[in-house]
Design an enzyme around this catalytic site. Structure first.
Site, PDB file in Angstrom:
ATOM      1  N   PRO A 234       0.518  -1.349  -0.072  1.00 32.78           N
ATOM      2  CG  PRO A 234      -1.507  -1.215   1.580  1.00 32.78           C
ATOM      3  CD  PRO A 234       0.305  -2.215   0.671  1.00 32.78           C
ATOM      4  CD  GLU A 235       2.463   3.422  -4.466  1.00 36.92           C
ATOM      5  OE1 GLU A 235       2.421   4.378  -5.177  1.00 36.92           O
ATOM      6  OE2 GLU A 235       2.345   2.090  -5.395  1.00 36.92           O
TER       7      GLU A 235
ATOM      8  CE  LYS B 196       6.024   3.511  -0.489  1.00 35.10           C
ATOM      9  NZ  LYS B 196       6.367   2.361  -0.883  1.00 35.10           N
TER      10      LYS B 196
ATOM     11  CG  ASN C 236       6.755   0.435  -9.221  1.00 35.73           C
ATOM     12  OD1 ASN C 236       7.555   1.220  -9.720  1.00 35.73           O
ATOM     13  ND2 ASN C 236       6.410  -0.657 -10.390  1.00 35.73           N
TER      14      ASN C 236
ATOM     15  NE  ARG D 173       8.127  -2.766  -6.727  1.00 38.34           N
ATOM     16  CZ  ARG D 173       7.236  -2.163  -6.027  1.00 38.34           C
ATOM     17  NH1 ARG D 173       7.052  -1.558  -5.166  1.00 38.34           N
ATOM     18  NH2 ARG D 173       5.952  -2.583  -6.019  1.00 38.34           N
TER      19      ARG D 173
END
Length: 249
Positions: free
Chosen positions: A2-3, A50, A161, A238
Site C-alpha cells: 500500500p502506498e 507508508k 511504484n 521494481r
C-alpha cells in the site's frame, strides 16, 4: 505494498472512528502485547509516508504499524465480531473494531523512536507540515535517476511504484532521467501533492480525474494516450514503466 495515499486514508478513517475514545486493545495472534493499551484513550492516528502511528494518552509509547506487502485492515461495525485467525492487533470501541492482519511491523515506539522515524523519511506530499523547498532539495540532490529517487523514502515519503509510473508520465519525465533541475522537481512535487490527495479520497491511484479507474502506463502494454508500446525494466528493484514517445530518454 500500500502506498501513501492508502495509508493516509486508513489514518483519516481510523482517527475519526477511534480518536478521543477509550479503546479495547487486544493481540489475538499473540505476537503483539496489547495489554498496556487496553482500556486507554486513543489520542490520535497519523500517517507519515507508508507508516501509521497510534498515539495514546498517558505517556504510552505509540503503536507503529507498517503494512508491508501483505498487511491489511478489516473493519467490523459489530465490535463483538470474532477476530480472524492471524489478527496481530485489534482496536475497538463500543461501535467499531479494526483488525490488523499480517503487517511487516507492529511495535511500540517511544518518543525517541518516533523522532527517529520522522528523521529517516523525506517530506510526505499528503502532510500539511511537508516542505516543498525541502522536497526539491532532496530530489535534486539525489545522485541516481529520478525513478529511483522518488521511490527512496528518505527523499520523498509515501511514493510507491504505481505513483512513480503515473507521476513521471504526467510530467513527461523518463524514469532514467538524471540531474533534475529545481523547477522540474517542484512541478513533480506539486503533482504528487495534487494527485495523491485525489488517490487518498478515492481509495486508489488516480492519475486522470476524468477516468479515475484508468492508468496511463502503469501495468499497461500500450500507452493510453498515444498507443505506443510501454517500455518496462527494473529500476530500484521494481518494474519501471514508461512511454518512449511521451517520456523520451
Amino acid at each position: 505494498m500500500p502506498e501513501g495515499h492508502l495509508i493516509h486514508r486508513h489514518a483519516r478513517e481510523q482517527h475519526a472512528a477511534l480518536a478521543g475514545h477509550v479503546v479495547r486493545a487486544a493481540g489475538p495472534q499473540g505476537r503483539f502485547d496489547a495489554r498496556p493499551y487496553d482500556g486507554r484513550a486513543l489520542a490520535g492516528v497519523e500517517a507519515v509516508g507508508k507508516h501509521l502511528l497510534y498515539h495514546f494518552e498517558g505517556g504510552l509509547p505509540a503503536i507503529h504499524v507498517h503494512l508491508g506487502m501483505r498487511g491489511i485492515f478489516l473493519r467490523y461495525d459489530d465490535p463483538a465480531a470474532e477476530p480472524r485467525r492471524g489478527t496481530r492487533l485489534r482496536l475497538a470501541t463500543g461501535e467499531v473494531a479494526y483488525d490488523l492482519i499480517a503487517p511487516s511491523r507492529c511495535e511500540p515506539l517511544d518518543a525517541a523512536g518516533v523522532g527517529a522515524l520522522f528523521v529517516s523519511l523525506g517530506p510526505d506530499p499528503l502532510r500539511e507540515d511537508a516542505s516543498a523547498p525541502e522536497a526539491v532539495r532532496r530530489l535534486t540532490g539525489f545522485r541516481g535517476p529520478v525513478g529511483a529517487g522518488v521511490l527512496d523514502q528518505g527523499v520523498w515519503a509515501g511514493i510507491g511504484n504505481a505513483w512513480r509510473a503515473e507521476l513521471l508520465f504526467l510530467l513527461g519525465l523518463h524514469p532514467g532521467t538524471r540531474g533534475l533541475d529545481a523547477e522540474t522537481a517542484l512541478r513533480l512535487w506539486e503533482a504528487a501533492v495534487t494527485y495523491l490527495a485525489l488517490g487518498r479520497d478515492a481509495g486508489q491511484v488516480v492519475s486522470d480525474p476524468a477516468a479515475p479507474d484508468e492508468r496511463w502506463v502503469y501495468k499497461r502494454e500500450h500507452c493510453r494516450r498515444c498507443g505506443t508500446p510501454v517500455e518496462t525494466w527494473q529500476l530500484a528493484s521494481r518494474t519501471a514503466y514508461a512511454c518512449p514517445l511521451d517520456q523520451p530518454r
